[in-house]
Design an enzyme around this catalytic site. Structure first.
Site, PDB file in Angstrom:
ATOM      1  N   ASP A  62       4.275 -12.758  -8.452  1.00 55.12           N
ATOM      2  CA  ASP A  62       3.552 -12.661  -9.714  1.00 55.12           C
ATOM      3  C   ASP A  62       4.576 -12.842 -10.851  1.00 55.12           C
ATOM      4  OD1 ASP A  62       1.524 -12.009 -11.550  1.00 55.12           O
ATOM      5  OD2 ASP A  62       1.720  -9.867 -11.239  1.00 55.12           O
ATOM      6  N   ARG A 114      -7.966  -4.572   1.942  1.00 50.93           N
ATOM      7  CA  ARG A 114      -6.937  -5.279   2.710  1.00 50.93           C
ATOM      8  C   ARG A 114      -7.539  -5.977   3.924  1.00 50.93           C
ATOM      9  NH1 ARG A 114      -1.864  -3.601   0.747  1.00 50.93           N
ATOM     10  NH2 ARG A 114      -1.680  -1.427   0.156  1.00 50.93           N
ATOM     11  N   GLU A 172       6.378 -12.434   1.798  1.00 56.55           N
ATOM     12  CA  GLU A 172       5.714 -11.678   0.728  1.00 56.55           C
ATOM     13  C   GLU A 172       4.254 -12.098   0.627  1.00 56.55           C
ATOM     14  OE1 GLU A 172       5.438  -9.364  -1.253  1.00 56.55           O
ATOM     15  OE2 GLU A 172       6.988  -9.189  -2.788  1.00 56.55           O
ATOM     16  N   ASP A 173       3.426 -11.188   0.139  1.00 59.83           N
ATOM     17  CA  ASP A 173       2.023 -11.537  -0.068  1.00 59.83           C
ATOM     18  C   ASP A 173       1.845 -12.429  -1.291  1.00 59.83           C
ATOM     19  OD1 ASP A 173       2.697  -9.518  -1.879  1.00 59.83           O
ATOM     20  OD2 ASP A 173       0.997  -8.234  -1.406  1.00 59.83           O
ATOM     21  N   PHE A 207      -6.446 -11.179 -10.666  1.00 56.76           N
ATOM     22  CA  PHE A 207      -6.077 -10.150  -9.695  1.00 56.76           C
ATOM     23  C   PHE A 207      -6.861 -10.387  -8.411  1.00 56.76           C
ATOM     24  CE2 PHE A 207      -5.869  -6.075  -7.583  1.00 56.76           C
ATOM     25  CZ  PHE A 207      -4.532  -5.767  -7.739  1.00 56.76           C
TER      26      PHE A 207
HETATM   27  P1  5GP Z   1       5.843  -9.139  -9.073  1.00 54.20           P
HETATM   28  O1  5GP Z   1       7.055  -8.290  -8.992  1.00 54.20           O
HETATM   29  O2  5GP Z   1       6.068 -10.575  -8.650  1.00 54.20           O
HETATM   30  O3  5GP Z   1       5.220  -9.075 -10.449  1.00 54.20           O
HETATM   31  O4  5GP Z   1       4.756  -8.485  -8.184  1.00 54.20           O
HETATM   32  C1  5GP Z   1       4.775  -8.565  -6.833  1.00 54.20           C
HETATM   33  C2  5GP Z   1       3.851  -7.541  -6.223  1.00 54.20           C
HETATM   34  O5  5GP Z   1       2.787  -7.184  -7.127  1.00 54.20           O
HETATM   35  C3  5GP Z   1       3.172  -8.125  -5.017  1.00 54.20           C
HETATM   36  O6  5GP Z   1       3.944  -7.942  -3.853  1.00 54.20           O
HETATM   37  C4  5GP Z   1       1.882  -7.349  -4.988  1.00 54.20           C
HETATM   38  O7  5GP Z   1       2.067  -6.129  -4.312  1.00 54.20           O
HETATM   39  C5  5GP Z   1       1.573  -7.047  -6.438  1.00 54.20           C
HETATM   40  N1  5GP Z   1       0.592  -7.987  -7.012  1.00 54.20           N
HETATM   41  C6  5GP Z   1       0.826  -8.947  -7.926  1.00 54.20           C
HETATM   42  N2  5GP Z   1      -0.296  -9.619  -8.212  1.00 54.20           N
HETATM   43  C7  5GP Z   1      -1.257  -9.086  -7.428  1.00 54.20           C
HETATM   44  C8  5GP Z   1      -2.651  -9.373  -7.241  1.00 54.20           C
HETATM   45  O8  5GP Z   1      -3.268 -10.271  -7.835  1.00 54.20           O
HETATM   46  N3  5GP Z   1      -3.306  -8.588  -6.327  1.00 54.20           N
HETATM   47  C9  5GP Z   1      -2.709  -7.601  -5.632  1.00 54.20           C
HETATM   48  N4  5GP Z   1      -3.451  -6.902  -4.778  1.00 54.20           N
HETATM   49  N5  5GP Z   1      -1.394  -7.302  -5.787  1.00 54.20           N
HETATM   50  C10 5GP Z   1      -0.687  -8.044  -6.672  1.00 54.20           C
END
Ligand code: 5GP
Length: 170
Positions: free
Chosen positions: A96, A158, A92-93, A145
């Site tokens: 959050d 990206r 995963e990237d 972010f």
């Molecule tokens: P979660 O479900 O953990 O809240 O969110 C996961 C997804 O939210 C990540 O795979 C990503 O796509 C997006 N995301 C969360 N924080 C960021 C951020 O700071 N920047 C970007 N570009 N995407 C984020």
């Protein structure tokens, strides 16, 4: 935008994570499962740092609109091959709130991999809404972010080879 993690620091950490994954695999084959689109660059670099028997597949889930997490997750593209009996590492990237990963781990467990681990380039621990196990974390960051190295803001940025903070976006 301001740079948060320089390219050299990213590459060094990805190399270390790859070496850790190689050690933990103990010669067993592993399947890297990249979560599109954000993880593609991390996945490509990580895979090059893993020694041994490693294959890759991709899954695409939709969970995110604009700059806030909705927690509603849908599979857009599923994996191409069965996971049963395989050592799978979700790549995963960023984690959050943890909702996307929690959902994905739940779905993938039902396919009976022999083990299911997770590697995330970035983690924002202060944002967690659910407890989610992450075996390999590149960097823990504050609640900002971020873009670059595969991560986007409305599909832009990206291509940056480093991680940057978009001021005013979180
Ligand atoms: P979660 O479900 O953990 O809240 O969110 C996961 C997804 O939210 C990540 O795979 C990503 O796509 C997006 N995301 C969360 N924080 C960021 C951020 O700071 N920047 C970007 N570009 N995407 C984020």
């Amino acid at each position: 935008m301001t740079t948060l993690i320089e390219e050299a620091a990213l590459q060094a950490r990805v190399k270390a994570v790859g070496q850790e994954i190689s050690r933990d695999a103990q010669g067993e084959p592993i399947l890297l499962l990249g979560v599109l689109k954000g993880a593609f660059m991390f996945m490509a670099d990580l895979m090059r740092q893993i020694d041994g028997d490693v294959t890759c597949d991709f899954i695409s889930v939709s969970s995110y609109v604009g700059t806030t997490s909705s927690g509603e997750v849908q599979i857009r593209k599923d994996v191409d091959s069965p996971l049963e009996g395989r050592r799978v590492i979700i790549v995963e990237d960023i984690v959050d709130t943890g909702l996307t990963l929690h959902y994905l781990q739940g779905i993938l467990e039902t396919r009976h991999p022999s083990s299911l681990k997770t590697a995330c380039l970035l983690s924002k621990p202060s944002r967690r809404k659910t407890t989610v196990p992450v075996d390999y974390i590149g960097f823990e960051i504050e609640d900002k972010f971020v873009v670059g190295y595969g991560l986007d803001f409305n599909e832009q940025f990206r291509n940056l080879p480093y991680i940057a903070v978009v001021e005013g976006a979180s």
